[in-house]
Design a protein around this motif. Structure first.
Motif, PDB file in Angstrom:
ATOM      1  N   THR A  19      15.155  17.798  28.598  1.00  0.00           N
ATOM      2  CA  THR A  19      14.992  17.195  27.275  1.00  0.00           C
ATOM      3  C   THR A  19      16.330  16.985  26.563  1.00  0.00           C
ATOM      4  N   MET A  20      17.396  17.146  27.296  1.00  0.00           N
ATOM      5  CA  MET A  20      18.721  16.970  26.679  1.00  0.00           C
ATOM      6  C   MET A  20      18.871  15.635  25.946  1.00  0.00           C
ATOM      7  N   GLY A  72      25.319  13.937  18.692  1.00  0.00           N
ATOM      8  CA  GLY A  72      26.062  12.755  19.129  1.00  0.00           C
ATOM      9  C   GLY A  72      26.454  12.811  20.586  1.00  0.00           C
ATOM     10  N   ALA A  73      25.723  13.619  21.365  1.00  0.00           N
ATOM     11  CA  ALA A  73      26.124  13.797  22.767  1.00  0.00           C
ATOM     12  C   ALA A  73      25.046  13.307  23.729  1.00  0.00           C
ATOM     13  N   ALA A  74      24.098  12.533  23.231  1.00  0.00           N
ATOM     14  CA  ALA A  74      22.951  12.182  24.072  1.00  0.00           C
ATOM     15  C   ALA A  74      23.180  10.912  24.878  1.00  0.00           C
ATOM     16  N   LEU A  94      28.031  11.579  29.258  1.00  0.00           N
ATOM     17  CA  LEU A  94      28.398  12.938  28.858  1.00  0.00           C
ATOM     18  C   LEU A  94      27.392  13.960  29.388  1.00  0.00           C
ATOM     19  N   MET A  95      26.099  13.597  29.330  1.00  0.00           N
ATOM     20  CA  MET A  95      25.085  14.541  29.823  1.00  0.00           C
ATOM     21  C   MET A  95      25.240  14.780  31.318  1.00  0.00           C
ATOM     22  N   GLN A  96      25.633  13.733  32.058  1.00  0.00           N
ATOM     23  CA  GLN A  96      25.922  13.917  33.479  1.00  0.00           C
ATOM     24  C   GLN A  96      27.031  14.950  33.651  1.00  0.00           C
TER      25      GLN A  96
END
Lengths: 377, 253
Positions: free
Chosen positions: A21-22, A30-32, A36-38
């Motif tokens: 659910t990130m 502001g990181a979705a 960046l999530m990778q």
């Protein structure tokens, strides 16, 4: 015993849910965005694997970036020679990194303590320099290894000519959010395996080696294969992370193997809490967050943030805070690292535990079996 | 002599010209409790270190059950069933008492290396039960779940003993098992060692406390200046004038 098995399952479920659910809960920060999530997932894996060596056995390797780089190169070669499918790439990334880890571990583990650290550092720097110079035919030196139009890709059917294909999982392109979900699933599997290792007899032996290695040999254990396996497993995690970097962006450069990258994973692990299951992932996330978000703040944004204040104060505040953002994000990270190491030597997870114990103490005095190694959480 | 299982033959060891051990010849028969006594600096601990592979003798050999121990690695010696209980507690301070005892049990069951990373350590029911039993034997049952670093010195010694006993050794080497213990703990330990003796375990004990030695030993070797000056049953040793001169005279046994 059943309750601890239940706790493990719960932890895994919570972890998996949080990862998947990130894209939702990272929005306010502001990181979705996928890129960046990778990174969170990939460097999380890197740190989780590093923690199997450092957290369990106490052997501090300063050369794990070498395996990250090796994993990337192997994956890109798999893309070039075999297929754009990511599974072979990940497989070769892990295997080749594991092989390198065995060679380096075999020699480095002849020593312990600082000498072991220096040996791993030396090997990693050697790999880095070789990748830059002598091994140019394999690594493409400074330019980095990239996909080209005339790569054979023997397993792929003739793709549309004139364009370089992207990485896929049986046809599903690994770009953007799907790429993130692929990394997330691999991360969850990696987390599960790390959890099994932590709770296994093998993991207990590694903890015992950390506690008193000398005693282990008088207890009848040959500590060397234990350490070599821990080293190889953590090297394979690094290779996995490296191959995922190539999956999300199919190129590999030698700078991935530089000692600063090795140092970064040490910071991640210590920041989050060495020897804990979730800590290294948190540390990796935090560092990558700072690297990407704090570094993107500039004076403009700061001026907007403090716009409500009187001009003089605004300028002073902007002048002060601008030291800590943008180019200066390392300064913030350094301060944060110092604060955590001084006040919470067990990292973020120790902070979580302290807060948790505050609650259980003030709440019901249900003292659940503190016997089962609280540091394993 | 019947059934010698442990034989130290003609062992010499010197450190920088100082003869720590010379002409050591020692035979221990199966099921025997053999005590090694001697004044400080007589070479008792050196002898034990030679037996366990921590030190290499300059010459001579140590044989257990047909296997030469000299030159073997510590873990190989342990896997042959020769277990040492240390004088200064060598425990795993970061682990719980239960884990401290379960680890040696796994060494006994799984050998010197096994990569069983997918099993659950807590799920090792029989190992766990055996470890708890052993902890009860040494009287530490109330602290099974606490960390070993929290123990008092005497309790650490008992844990150390439990770690050795849990492996059901064929030969147990005890280095001053009661040093640092209070009197009633010493008596409890003697009782425990007597019970173990009844199971037929072969033991070599180094001990200062004559009360312990005379209540346990079948035979005694007296070490002085790196040599064995007397050997025999407790009564024989007690009456030996050389021993009285070297050692017992000051202790008034």
């Amino acid at each position: 015993m059943n309750s601890s098995a239940f706790k493990d399952t719960l932890l895994l479920v919570v972890f998996a849910t949080a990862i998947l659910t990130m894209p939702i809960w990272l929005k306010p920060f502001g990181a979705a965005y996928p890129d960046l999530m990778q990174r969170f997932a990939i460097y999380g894996l890197f740190a989780i694997g590093f923690n199997i060596l450092f957290g369990l056995t106490g052997y501090l390797s300063f050369g794990h970036a070498a395996f990250l780089g090796v994993g990337s190169y192997a994956a890109v070669w798999s893309f070039k020679l075999l297929t754009m499918n990511v599974l072979p790439a990940v497989f070769f990334g892990v295997i080749v990194a594991g092989f390198f880890a065995y060679l380096i571990g075999f020699i480095s583990l002849r020593r312990s303590g600082i000498y072991f650290s220096i040996l791993t550092l030396a090997f990693a720097q050697m790999c880095y320099n070789l990748a830059y110079s002598v091994l140019t035919p394999i690594t493409n030196g400074e330019t980095g290894l990239q996909l080209t139009l005339d790569d054979p890709r023997v397993l792929d059917a003739q793709a549309a000519a004139g364009s370089i294909p992207g990485t896929t999982l049986f046809g599903i392109p690994m770009t953007g959010i799907t790429g993130f979900y692929f990394c997330a699933v691999v991360l969850i599997i990696g987390f599960f395996i790390s959890m099994r290792i932590f709770n296994s007899p093998f993991g207990m032996m590694l903890k015992a080696i950390k506690s008193n290695q000398n005693r282990m040999s008088y207890t009848g254990f040959n500590t060397r294969p234990y350490l070599i396996w821990a080293f190889v497993i953590s090297g394979m995690y690094a290779g996995l992370a490296g191959s995922l970097l190539a999956v999300t962006d199919p190129l590999a450069g030698a700078e991935r193997m530089q000692w600063t990258a090795s140092g970064e994973v040490v910071l991640m692990t210590i920041l989050g809490g060495a020897g804990t299951l979730v800590g290294p992932f948190l540390g990796a996330g935090l560092i990558k967050y700072f690297e990407n978000i704090f570094s993107s703040f500039n004076e403009q944004i700061l001026h907007e943030a403090f716009a409500a204040l009187p001009d003089g104060l605004e300028n002073a505040l902007v002048g002060l805070t601008s030291l800590f953002v943008g180019e200066g994000w390392h300064l913030t990270l350094g301060l944060l690292f110092m604060v955590i190491v001084i006040f919470l030597p067990g990292g973020i997870m120790e902070g979580v535990r302290r807060i948790g114990s505050l609650f259980t103490r003030s709440g019901s005095k249900a003292k659940s079996e503190s016997s089962t190694a609280p540091e394993a959480r | 002599m019947d059934n010698v299982v442990f034989h130290v033959a003609d062992v010499h060891k010197s450190f920088a010209g100082l003869h720590a051990l010379s002409d050591i010849d020692l035979s221990v028969t199966e099921g025997e409790t053999h005590a090694i006594i001697g004044p400080n600096g007589a070479g008792k601990s050196t002898l034990l270190n030679v037996c366990i592979g921590r030190l290499k003798p300059d010459s001579g050999s140590v044989v257990f059950d047909g296997n030469t121990l000299t030159g073997k690695k510590p873990h190989e010696i342990n896997q042959l069933g020769v277990v040492r209980v240390f004088q200064t507690p060598e425990i795993f301070p970061d682990l719980t008492l239960l884990e401290n005892v379960m680890v040696p049990c796994l060494a006994k069951r799984d050998g010197s290396f096994k990569l069983n990373w997918f099993k659950s350590f807590r799920g090792e029911k029989s190992i766990r039960d055996h470890a708890v039993e052993t902890l009860v034997d040494v009287g530490l049952e109330s602290q099974v779940g606490s960390h070993a670093s929290n123990l008092s010195r005497g309790d650490k010694r008992r844990l150390e003993l439990a770690m050795g006993l849990a492996q059901k050794p064929k030969l147990l080497l005890l280095d001053e098992p009661t040093a640092g213990m209070a009197r009633h703990d010493t008596n409890a330990t003697i009782d425990l060692l007597k019970r173990i003796k009844a199971t037929g375990m072969t033991k070599v004990i180094i001990e200062h406390d004559m009360h312990v030695v005379f209540s346990l030993a079948d035979r005694i070797s007296v070490l002085a200046g790196g040599r064995i000056i007397a050997q025999g049953t407790p009564d024989e040793v007690k009456g030996n004038p050389k021993v009285v001169e070297a050692y017992l005279g000051e202790e008034q046994v």
